[in-house]
Design an enzyme around this catalytic site. Structure first.
Site, PDB file in Angstrom:
ATOM      1  N   ASP A 197       0.947  -0.901   0.015  1.00 14.23           N
ATOM      2  CA  ASP A 197      -0.009   0.060  -0.090  1.00 14.23           C
ATOM      3  C   ASP A 197       0.774   1.167  -0.099  1.00 14.23           C
ATOM      4  O   ASP A 197       2.130   1.084  -0.040  1.00 14.23           O
ATOM      5  CB  ASP A 197      -1.040   0.161   1.211  1.00 14.23           C
ATOM      6  N   GLY A 223       4.506   1.541  -1.888  1.00 16.64           N
ATOM      7  CA  GLY A 223       4.445   1.360  -3.444  1.00 16.64           C
ATOM      8  C   GLY A 223       3.222   2.013  -4.032  1.00 16.64           C
ATOM      9  O   GLY A 223       2.168   2.211  -3.342  1.00 16.64           O
ATOM     10  N   ASP A 224       3.179   2.111  -5.308  1.00 17.17           N
ATOM     11  CA  ASP A 224       2.314   2.450  -6.116  1.00 17.17           C
ATOM     12  C   ASP A 224       1.768   1.603  -6.968  1.00 17.17           C
ATOM     13  O   ASP A 224       2.547   1.157  -7.985  1.00 17.17           O
ATOM     14  CB  ASP A 224       2.375   3.743  -6.797  1.00 17.17           C
ATOM     15  N   PHE A 225       0.582   1.065  -7.046  1.00 17.72           N
ATOM     16  CA  PHE A 225       0.160  -0.080  -7.880  1.00 17.72           C
ATOM     17  C   PHE A 225       0.110   0.044  -9.480  1.00 17.72           C
ATOM     18  O   PHE A 225      -0.209  -0.753 -10.239  1.00 17.72           O
ATOM     19  CB  PHE A 225      -1.098  -0.864  -7.465  1.00 17.72           C
ATOM     20  N   HIS A 243     -13.204  -1.287  -8.192  1.00 17.48           N
ATOM     21  CA  HIS A 243     -14.420  -0.551  -7.953  1.00 17.48           C
ATOM     22  C   HIS A 243     -14.237   0.974  -7.946  1.00 17.48           C
ATOM     23  O   HIS A 243     -15.007   1.835  -8.272  1.00 17.48           O
ATOM     24  CB  HIS A 243     -15.520  -0.951  -7.284  1.00 17.48           C
TER      25      HIS A 243
END
Length: 334
Positions: A197, A223-225, A243
């Site tokens: 996350d 981190g950044d997905f 969503h």
């Protein structure tokens, strides 16, 4: 099937009933009544409320079965009303307060404007919801409590109804505070977990996993997905993630997961799966909030999930109903 007039007038009444429910949650009335009945005047003092106004709300709450009269001018909490207590195991107090939070309430009221031009009135006024929450700690705490309460029933269903590979490593993508990962690891004692996350969430997750005595079987990675996710694992869980995003962004996330996963790995998506018929479904209710709050965020049907997965070289293999309006979608490499 209710007469159309009953349905429409019932919906109008729902707004008033929710307002009374929100007042009960905000003022902590269930907590004040937890140890026995109180006179309305005394309850008003404890709750910091105006007694005549409070009396009118209590009358509505009594009609909803959440409180009951206990003598002239006095009220007691019912068994149904205990769900509004802060210390109730399945408390809904934080969830109600979150839905009534000023910016969220504004978004619902402005839904007609959002539908007119297709752009969220919430985003126009407050910016992206997660940026807004980051700037407003009180609202952020409410939102986190709401998500934790919402996830509780779903997490239990996930752990009980899905057969995880016994010795797998699972990456919980955008795993928040770590409650879902902790539940899965407790139910599968040979598994290991990685919570992935943003940096500002990581410390919360580390504390949760340490408190659950899972620090040795887990790690937290920031981190950044949209850039990448931790590579080389067997299971990737996306719980209430897709969503929030439009189709293009969802495909980016799924492609990063597909690139990172082991060749025989699997992706698990925990979301509402909308039915194709016209029957009521909790996911349809949630979708109205998604429409109001996000630009592009939406609940999806099975076919819509399958189409997203296909664009990321993944195939939908199973849908497991978890209850409470949620399902678990399993996908594997094509």
């Amino acid at each position: 099937m209710p007469h159309s007039d009953e349905l429409l007038w019932g919906a109008l009444g729902d707004i008033s009933r929710f307002a009374a429910l929100l007042t009960m949650a905000e003022l902590g009335l269930a907590d004040h009544l937890a140890h026995g009945p109180l006179d309305t005047s005394e309850l008003a003092v404890r709750a910091g409320a105006n007694a005549p106004a409070l009396r009118r709300v209590l009358r509505e709450l009594a009609s909803m079965g959440l409180v009951r009269t206990a003598g002239p001018g006095a009220y007691d909490l019912t068994e149904k009303g205990t769900a509004l207590r802060s210390d109730a195991p399945d408390s809904v107090r934080s969830s109600i307060r979150m839905l009534g939070e000023e910016s969220f309430w504004y978004a619902i009221g402005m839904l007609p404007a959002t539908v007119r031009d297709g752009s969220s009135a919430f985003v126009k006024r407050y910016g992206h919801v997660y940026d807004h929450l980051a700037k407003n700690p009180a609202s952020s705490r409410l939102f986190n409590d709401y998500m934790t309460a919402r996830a509780a029933a779903l997490t239990e269903g996930l752990a009980k109804r899905y057969a995880f590979p016994p010795t797998a490593t699972m990456v919980d993508v955008a795993g928040g505070k770590g409650h879902i990962l902790a539940t899965v690891l407790h139910a599968n004692p040979q598994m290991r977990g990685i919570l992935f996350d943003l940096e500002h969430v990581a410390d919360h997750a580390r504390r949760t996993l340490a408190a659950e005595s899972l620090a040795e079987r887990s790690e937290v990675v920031a981190g950044d997905f949209f850039a990448e996710v931790p590579a080389g694992s067997d299971v990737y869980l996306l719980a209430s993630v897709l969503h929030n995003w439009d189709d293009e962004d969802c495909v980016k996330i799924l492609r990063n997961v597909r690139k990172a996963m082991n060749p025989d790995g699997r992706v698990l998506i925990l979301e509402a799966v909308l039915p194709d018929d016209e029957e009521p479904h909790l996911g349809k209710d949630i979708d109205m909030r998604m429409l109001a709050i996000f630009n592009g965020g939406t609940e999806r049907s099975r076919d819509e999930f399958a189409a997203l997965l296909s664009q990321a070289d993944l195939a939908l293999t199973e849908v497991v109903e978890l209850g409470s309006g949620a399902s678990l979608i399993e996908a594997r490499p094509r």
